[in-house]
Design an enzyme around this catalytic site. Structure first.
Site, PDB file in Angstrom:
ATOM      1  N   ASP A 170      10.068  -4.751  20.132  1.00  8.70           N
ATOM      2  CA  ASP A 170      10.067  -6.076  20.370  1.00  8.70           C
ATOM      3  C   ASP A 170       9.612  -6.653  19.075  1.00  8.70           C
ATOM      4  OD1 ASP A 170       8.920  -8.568  20.741  1.00  8.70           O
ATOM      5  OD2 ASP A 170       7.622  -8.163  22.682  1.00  8.70           O
ATOM      6  N   GLU A 179      -0.136   3.313  -8.234  1.00 12.83           N
ATOM      7  CA  GLU A 179      -0.016   4.685  -7.456  1.00 12.83           C
ATOM      8  C   GLU A 179       1.335   5.120  -7.321  1.00 12.83           C
ATOM      9  OE1 GLU A 179      -0.995   4.525  -3.023  1.00 12.83           O
ATOM     10  OE2 GLU A 179      -1.845   2.591  -3.782  1.00 12.83           O
ATOM     11  N   CYS A 225      -4.849   1.870  -3.977  1.00 11.50           N
ATOM     12  CA  CYS A 225      -4.923   0.289  -4.353  1.00 11.50           C
ATOM     13  C   CYS A 225      -6.093  -0.390  -4.859  1.00 11.50           C
ATOM     14  CB  CYS A 225      -4.606  -0.421  -2.829  1.00 11.50           C
ATOM     15  SG  CYS A 225      -3.407   0.011  -1.916  1.00 11.50           S
ATOM     16  N   THR A 281       5.317  -1.637   6.926  1.00  8.54           N
ATOM     17  CA  THR A 281       4.265  -1.865   6.121  1.00  8.54           C
ATOM     18  C   THR A 281       4.627  -1.382   4.638  1.00  8.54           C
ATOM     19  OG1 THR A 281       3.053   0.029   6.367  1.00  8.54           O
ATOM     20  CG2 THR A 281       2.422  -1.706   7.843  1.00  8.54           C
ATOM     21  N   SER A 286      -7.356   4.537   8.743  1.00  8.87           N
ATOM     22  CA  SER A 286      -7.377   3.895   7.569  1.00  8.87           C
ATOM     23  C   SER A 286      -7.750   2.338   7.674  1.00  8.87           C
ATOM     24  CB  SER A 286      -5.932   3.769   6.979  1.00  8.87           C
ATOM     25  OG  SER A 286      -6.174   3.090   5.636  1.00  8.87           O
ATOM     26  N   HIS A 297      -7.613  -7.169   0.178  1.00  7.23           N
ATOM     27  CA  HIS A 297      -6.616  -6.447   0.091  1.00  7.23           C
ATOM     28  C   HIS A 297      -5.667  -6.420   1.180  1.00  7.23           C
ATOM     29  CE1 HIS A 297      -4.009  -2.919  -0.702  1.00  7.23           C
ATOM     30  NE2 HIS A 297      -4.770  -2.172   0.418  1.00  7.23           N
ATOM     31  N   LYS A 305      -8.146  -8.897  10.561  1.00  7.22           N
ATOM     32  CA  LYS A 305      -9.405  -8.167  11.236  1.00  7.22           C
ATOM     33  C   LYS A 305     -10.553  -8.209  10.554  1.00  7.22           C
ATOM     34  CE  LYS A 305      -6.451  -5.049  13.911  1.00  7.22           C
ATOM     35  NZ  LYS A 305      -6.283  -3.619  14.378  1.00  7.22           N
ATOM     36  N   ASN A 345       3.950  -4.839   1.407  1.00  4.90           N
ATOM     37  CA  ASN A 345       2.480  -4.185   0.837  1.00  4.90           C
ATOM     38  C   ASN A 345       2.973  -3.595  -0.807  1.00  4.90           C
ATOM     39  OD1 ASN A 345       0.643  -2.285   0.332  1.00  4.90           O
ATOM     40  ND2 ASN A 345       1.002  -0.783   1.774  1.00  4.90           N
ATOM     41  N   SER A 384      -7.448   3.458  -0.708  1.00  6.66           N
ATOM     42  CA  SER A 384      -7.542   4.426   0.255  1.00  6.66           C
ATOM     43  C   SER A 384      -8.307   5.975  -0.313  1.00  6.66           C
ATOM     44  CB  SER A 384      -6.397   4.703   1.079  1.00  6.66           C
ATOM     45  OG  SER A 384      -5.799   3.802   1.901  1.00  6.66           O
TER      46      SER A 384
END
Length: 387
Positions: free
Chosen positions: A29, A79, A111, A152, A201, A233, A242, A275, A307
Site C-alpha cells: 500500500d 560512513e 551518522c 529508507t 534502532s 537526524h 516520533k 536518507n 547508530s
C-alpha cells in the site's frame, strides 16, 4: 566571540525514485511508505556519484562567496568512505584548489560524523578566529533491493562553512552527549550494503533523544517552550516525527503547535531526498531555514544521532539576515530537476553501482555541466573530473 554556520551547500544526484512507484512494485500500500515511513521520494546515486564527488559539489555551492585563503581546516564526515587510508577531504581539497597550509582529515561514527566535525570546527575557529573551517557530510544510504530498509535509502551531501560572527546560525556553548556500544546498525568491511535492526534502532534513537534533550535543558536551564524549533537526524521523516512527539508531549498548545509547524518545515527536503546519513540532520536544518519563517534570535535545538551509538543535543540562534545567505531557489531546482527513474532503471543503476569499475576504464556522467563526478580508477587511483 560568536562562532557558527556562515554558509550551507547542498547537493543530491540527478535521479530519484517515487515512493508510490516503489510501493506498487513491491506490492505494498503506498501509504505504508508515504505515511508509515514518511517518504515521498529518494535520490539515487549512479556509479559516477560517490561521497567525494557529492561533497565537492555541495561545497561548490558557496565557494565563490568565501575567501579560500582563510580556510584552515577541512573535515569530511562519512560512513561511505571511498578509501581505507586516504581521507576523502584531500580529494575535495584538490578539486577546489584549497590552500596547502591547512589541516584536512576524515571522521566516522555512523551518522554522527558531520556533527563531530562541526564541533571540532567550532573549537578550531575559537582558537583561530582569523581562519574558517569547512565541514562536509556526504553519504549514500544503501540497504538493498527488496529489503525492509529499501524505502529508507537516499544520497546527498551537506557542506558547512564555520567562522566567527557567522551569517546563518550562532552555535551556543555547551552540549549534551550520550553513547553506548549498541548493534542497531552497521556495515562490515566486506559489504557495500548496510545491516540494520530497524525497530531496535528507532527505539535506541528515541531513547538517546530523550536522554540528551533532558540533560541539555537541565544544563542550560531551558524549557521546551524556549525552543522556536527542534531539528532532528532524519534518516526517514517518521523516525524524527516520533522524537518531535516526545518534545511536544505535555506542552501548552502554543508550544506544541509551533514545534509541530516548524517540524513540518524541517522535513520537506528530507521527504524528497531520503536518507543521507551524516548530512541528514543538516538537510532538515536547511529545510527549516528555507521554509520555517524564522526570525533573528530564534533558538533552534539540534539532535544528532549516529547508530552504534552516539547521540548529542546542542543549539544555535538564528542570525539576522540569514535568508540572504541561502539559495532556496537553487535547492528547489536541484531537487525538482532530477529525473524520475522507472523501477527497472533504478534496480539496474543500483546493481551497477555495487560493482567496482574496471581499472583504466573511464566513466561518463549525465549530470549537468559544471558538476564533479567519479570518473573511474587509473592504476587503482580514483579519478574525479568536472563535466
Amino acid at each position: 566571540m560568536s562562532v557558527g554556520i556562515d554558509k550551507i551547500g547542498f547537493f543530491t544526484p540527478n535521479k530519484y525514485v517515487d515512493m508510490v512507484d516503489l510501493a506498487h512494485a513491491r506490492n505494498e500500500d503506498p501509504n505504508k511508505f508515504l505515511i508509515g515511513i514518511g517518504q515521498t521520494a529518494m535520490s539515487i546515486a549512479d556509479k559516477t556519484q560517490d561521497a567525494v564527488s557529492m561533497g565537492i559539489n555541495a561545497t561548490l555551492r558557496y565557494m565563490d562567496k568565501i575567501d579560500k585563503d582563510k580556510v584552515g581546516l577541512l573535515i569530511f564526515g562519512t560512513e561511505s568512505s571511498v578509501d581505507q587510508s586516504k581521507s576523502a577531504s584531500l580529494f575535495v581539497k584538490n578539486a577546489l584548489n584549497l590552500p596547502a597550509s591547512m589541516r584536512a582529515f576524515e571522521v566516522k561514527e555512523a551518522c554522527f560524523g558531520l556533527t563531530a566535525g562541526l564541533m571540532m570546527a567550532r573549537d578550531f575557529v575559537r582558537v583561530h578566529p582569523d581562519q574558517t573551517a569547512i565541514v562536509i557530510g556526504s553519504d549514500i544510504a544503501r540497504y538493498g533491493i527488496k529489503t525492509p530498509g529499501e524505502v529508507t535509502q537516499g544520497a546527498g551531501s551537506i557542506s558547512l562553512l564555520v567562522k566567527d560572527n557567522p551569517s546563518i546560525l550562532e552555535l551556543n556553548d555547551g552540549h549534551s552527549d550520550y553513547s553506548e556500544d549498541i548493534n542497531d546498525f552497521w556495515r562490515p568491511n566486506n559489504s557495500k550494503l548496510a545491516k540494520v535492526d530497524g525497530k531496535y534502532s528507532t527505539q535506541v534513537y528515541l531513547d538517546f533523544f530523550s536522554k540528551t534533550f533532558e540533560a541539555y535543558k537541565k544544563q542550560k536551564n531551558l524549557a521546551n517552550k524556549d525552543f522556536t524549533a527542534i531539528t532532528y537526524h532524519m534518516p526517514f521523516t517518521k523516525m524524527a516525527l516520533k522524537a518531535n512527539r516526545i518534545a511536544i508531549e505535555g506542552q501548552d498548545e502554543a508550544t506544541s503547535q509551533r514545534l509541530t509547524d516548524k517540524f513540518e518545515a524541517a522535513k520537506k527536503w528530507s521527504s524528497l531526498v531520503g536518507n543521507i546519513y551524516t548530512g541528514s540532520l543538516y538537510l532538515s536544518l536547511l529545510s527549516l531555514l528555507e521554509h520555517g519563517n524564522l526570525k533573528a534570535g530564534d533558538l533552534v535545538g539540534l539532535f544528532s544521532y549516529g547508530s552504534g551509538a552516539m547521540g548529542e543535543f546542542y543549539s544555535g540562534n538564528v542570525v539576522l539576515g540569514y535568508e540572504d545567505q541561502l539559495d532556496k531557489s537553487g535547492d528547489e531546482e536541484l531537487i525538482n530537476s532530477r529525473r524520475k527513474l522507472s523501477i527497472a532503471e533504478y534496480e539496474q543503476i543500483f546493481t551497477d553501482s555495487l560493482a567496482d569499475p574496471q581499472d583504466g576504464v573511464a566513466l561518463l556522467s549525465d549530470e549537468k555541466p559544471g558538476t564533479w563526478y567519479f570518473a573511474g580508477t587509473k592504476d587503482d587511483i580514483r579519478q574525479y573530473k568536472k563535466i
